[in-house]
Scaffold this active site. Structure first.
Site, PDB file in Angstrom:
ATOM      1  N   GLU A 263       0.722  -1.163   0.164  1.00 31.25           N
ATOM      2  CA  GLU A 263      -0.004   0.069   0.017  1.00 31.25           C
ATOM      3  C   GLU A 263       0.909   1.201   0.147  1.00 31.25           C
ATOM      4  O   GLU A 263       0.648   2.180   0.924  1.00 31.25           O
ATOM      5  CB  GLU A 263      -0.812   0.022   1.268  1.00 31.25           C
ATOM      6  CG  GLU A 263      -2.043  -1.185   1.000  1.00 31.25           C
ATOM      7  CD  GLU A 263      -3.125  -1.027   2.181  1.00 31.25           C
ATOM      8  OE1 GLU A 263      -3.063   0.006   2.734  1.00 31.25           O
ATOM      9  OE2 GLU A 263      -4.200  -1.837   2.020  1.00 31.25           O
TER      10      GLU A 263
ATOM     11  N   GLU B  37      -5.091  -8.702   0.584  1.00 27.42           N
ATOM     12  CA  GLU B  37      -6.152  -8.342   1.962  1.00 27.42           C
ATOM     13  C   GLU B  37      -7.570  -8.130   1.545  1.00 27.42           C
ATOM     14  O   GLU B  37      -7.945  -7.464   0.331  1.00 27.42           O
ATOM     15  CB  GLU B  37      -5.636  -7.178   2.397  1.00 27.42           C
ATOM     16  CG  GLU B  37      -4.251  -7.238   3.353  1.00 27.42           C
ATOM     17  CD  GLU B  37      -3.963  -5.789   3.820  1.00 27.42           C
ATOM     18  OE1 GLU B  37      -4.667  -4.726   4.090  1.00 27.42           O
ATOM     19  OE2 GLU B  37      -2.761  -5.597   3.863  1.00 27.42           O
TER      20      GLU B  37
HETATM   21  C1  BGP Z   1      -4.602  -1.842   5.060  1.00 26.81           C
HETATM   22  C2  BGP Z   1      -3.251  -2.363   5.668  1.00 26.81           C
HETATM   23  C3  BGP Z   1      -3.389  -3.165   6.936  1.00 26.81           C
HETATM   24  C4  BGP Z   1      -4.490  -3.072   7.893  1.00 26.81           C
HETATM   25  C5  BGP Z   1      -5.744  -2.864   6.965  1.00 26.81           C
HETATM   26  C6  BGP Z   1      -6.957  -2.499   7.750  1.00 26.81           C
HETATM   27  O1  BGP Z   1      -4.564  -0.531   4.820  1.00 26.81           O
HETATM   28  O2  BGP Z   1      -2.352  -2.668   4.880  1.00 26.81           O
HETATM   29  O3  BGP Z   1      -2.048  -3.041   7.568  1.00 26.81           O
HETATM   30  O4  BGP Z   1      -4.015  -2.280   8.770  1.00 26.81           O
HETATM   31  O5  BGP Z   1      -5.673  -1.830   6.042  1.00 26.81           O
HETATM   32  O6  BGP Z   1      -6.955  -1.166   8.346  1.00 26.81           O
HETATM   33  P1  BGP Z   1      -7.320  -0.530   9.589  1.00 26.81           P
HETATM   34  O7  BGP Z   1      -6.329  -1.168  10.505  1.00 26.81           O
HETATM   35  O8  BGP Z   1      -6.962   0.955   9.403  1.00 26.81           O
HETATM   36  O9  BGP Z   1      -8.637  -0.842   9.574  1.00 26.81           O
END
Ligand code: BGP
Length: 478
Positions: A170, A378
């Site tokens: 990301e 993800e």
């Molecule tokens: C993405 C990241 C993750 C994770 C996920 C959920 O942006 O790669 O590391 O954190 O989002 O986001 P959040 O924890 O802000 O809900």
């Protein structure tokens, strides 16, 4: 008679789940690890929800065997994790920390012993603080070679056992927060610096991929992009134009550069006109074309809907990091676009739109535009979970979310998308960068919260058992 072909997942589909070093490991200063930018940043008052940090996180560093045993019992085919750069190079470069390499040796070996394919992320935001101190990390071109040397160390060490690699996680989301909203380190509000640092990250990504070809010739590598496909708020031409702007500046700026080796023209022209364009040096264009990946890693959570934004319109709005539904503010770039809620979609308590068909649309856009395989690295739902008196967690809302998204993956495959795997976010509950521990994503509950580490007991949720039978049936039983 018309006979509809049965839609199915490929037999070698990688059913996985994911995590990131800073969010799970803890052991922030053990066995020779140096501090990362996040170790420093989270200690600044007011930066994270209730001042949470990853010093202990969910103690995966010490409990990885227990966690992998739970993965194996679930039948997981792949586990995506990231390596902490300052665990390998405490100073960011120079002397390597053998104990750090040994930790990941053990993790990888344990996965393989349990027939779980390791999916290794080279960089999930935790750059060594030493490099930030020395030259400003991603704001200096020195970062390209230091990152390359770190990657080569990992290629040499793990290339014999790890086939799937994610380069940068990301880059878009991280640099946006690092240099525009100031919510990630180094906490800057400066769009010019954003485009410069982001350009350096592109070069580092390409350089790491170029080296990968030499050291891991049979492996597969790609970046993970935080992909929120754009929608127009209406068919009014000025909303359509705002949507086109957003698609170009928010998505194609990264996807085109990764997959085609150059920036989208109209966006680049706009930045040149506004003195925001990144500085090109000799060899940059050539290097970018050497960084074309084997697959596009997609982190998908939501679509975003855009509408017209006048020149004196909305700029940065506040983001919901509390789980108080409705507290998210619209955000935009005056004269280009602004976000607006999509009235057709339900949202989570963190105001993220729930849109499974949006995933299918995104996968098709990537396939048609770039012709590359896709790996969903993800996808998941962050929600409040409740540990019931009987010790269970009834997360039916998470099952609904994951099921509906997997149904659309199956549709996308039938549409012609070459989807090689799916990693849910996340395997266990873990630290959310900005939202503490109460925004949970895991199949496995971790008994801790912001106020207390408690016993950090691992408890499989209802969704854990649901995914178990999804994997067992290779996605036929969703
Ligand atoms: C993405 C990241 C993750 C994770 C996920 C959920 O942006 O790669 O590391 O954190 O989002 O986001 P959040 O924890 O802000 O809900």
């Amino acid at each position: 008679m018309h006979h509809e072909q049965k839609k199915a997942f490929p037999t070698d589909f990688l059913w996985g789940s994911a995590s990131a070093a800073y969010q799970v490991e803890g052991a922030w200063d053990e066995d020779g690890k140096g501090p990362s930018m996040w170790d420093s940043f989270t200690k600044i008052p007011g930066k994270t929800f209730k001042g949470t940090n990853g010093d202990v996180a969910v103690d995966h560093y010490h409990r990885y065997k227990e966690d992998i045993a739970l993965m194996a019992k679930q039948g997981l085919k792949a586990y995506r994790f990231s390596i902490s750069w300052p665990r390998i190079y405490p100073q960011g470069k120079g002397e390597v920390n053998e104990a750090g390499l040994v930790f990941y040796d053990q993790l990888i070996d344990e996965l393989i012993a349990n027939q779980i394919e390791p999916v290794l992320t080279l960089y999930h935001w935790d750059a060594p603080q030493a490099l930030a101190d020395e030259y400003g990390a991603w704001e200096s071109r020195e970062m390209i070679e230091d990152f390359n040397q770190y990657c080569i160390t990992l290629y040499k060490r793990y290339g014999d056992r790890v086939k799937y690699w994610v380069s940068l996680n990301e880059q878009n989301y991280n640099s946006n927060h690092a240099f525009i909203t100031a919510m990630h380190p180094p906490g800057v509000h400066d769009r010019k610096r954003f485009y410069e640092a982001n350009h350096i990250a592109f070069l580092a990504n390409a350089k790491a991929i170029e080296s990968f070809r030499q050291y891991v010739p049979n492996g597969k590598i790609g970046p993970s992009f935080a992909y929120s496909p754009s929608y127009p708020a209406s068919s009014q031409p000025r909303d359509m134009l705002a949507y086109e702007n957003a698609e170009e500046f928010q998505n194609n700026w990264w996807l085109d550069t990764y997959c085609l080796g150059h920036y989208p023209q109209v966006a680049l022209r706009y930045l040149q006109e506004h003195d925001l364009a990144p500085t090109f040096e000799e060899g940059d264009i050539e290097l970018l074309t050497k960084g074309i990946p084997d697959f596009v890693g997609v982190n998908y959570y939501q679509t975003i809907t855009y509408e017209f934004n006048p020149i004196d319109g909305v700029a940065e709005g506040k983001m919901n990091t509390t789980g108080q539904k409705g507290s998210n503010e619209d955000t935009g770039r005056p004269g280009l676009y602004k976000t607006t809620p999509n009235g057709h979609l339900e949202t989570s308590n963190w105001d993220w739109a729930i849109d499974p068909i949006g995933l299918r649309i995104g996968l098709r856009r990537i396939t048609s535009r770039y012709g590359l395989p896709v790996f969903i690295t993800e996808n998941g739902l962050g929600e409040f979970d409740k540990l019931e008196a009987d010790g269970s967690i009834q997360d039916d809302y998470r099952i609904d979310y994951l099921r509906s998204h997997l149904e659309q993956c199956r549709e996308a495959i039938a549409d012609g998308v070459d989807l090689i795997g799916y990693c849910s976010w996340s395997f266990t509950d873990l630290l959310s960068w900005l939202n503490g521990y109460q925004k949970r994503y895991g199949f496995v509950y971790i008994n801790r919260d912001e106020d207390s580490e408690k016993d950090m007991r691992r408890i499989p949720k209802k969704s854990y058992y649901w995914y178990q039978q999804v994997i067992e049936s290779n996605g036929e039983q969703l």
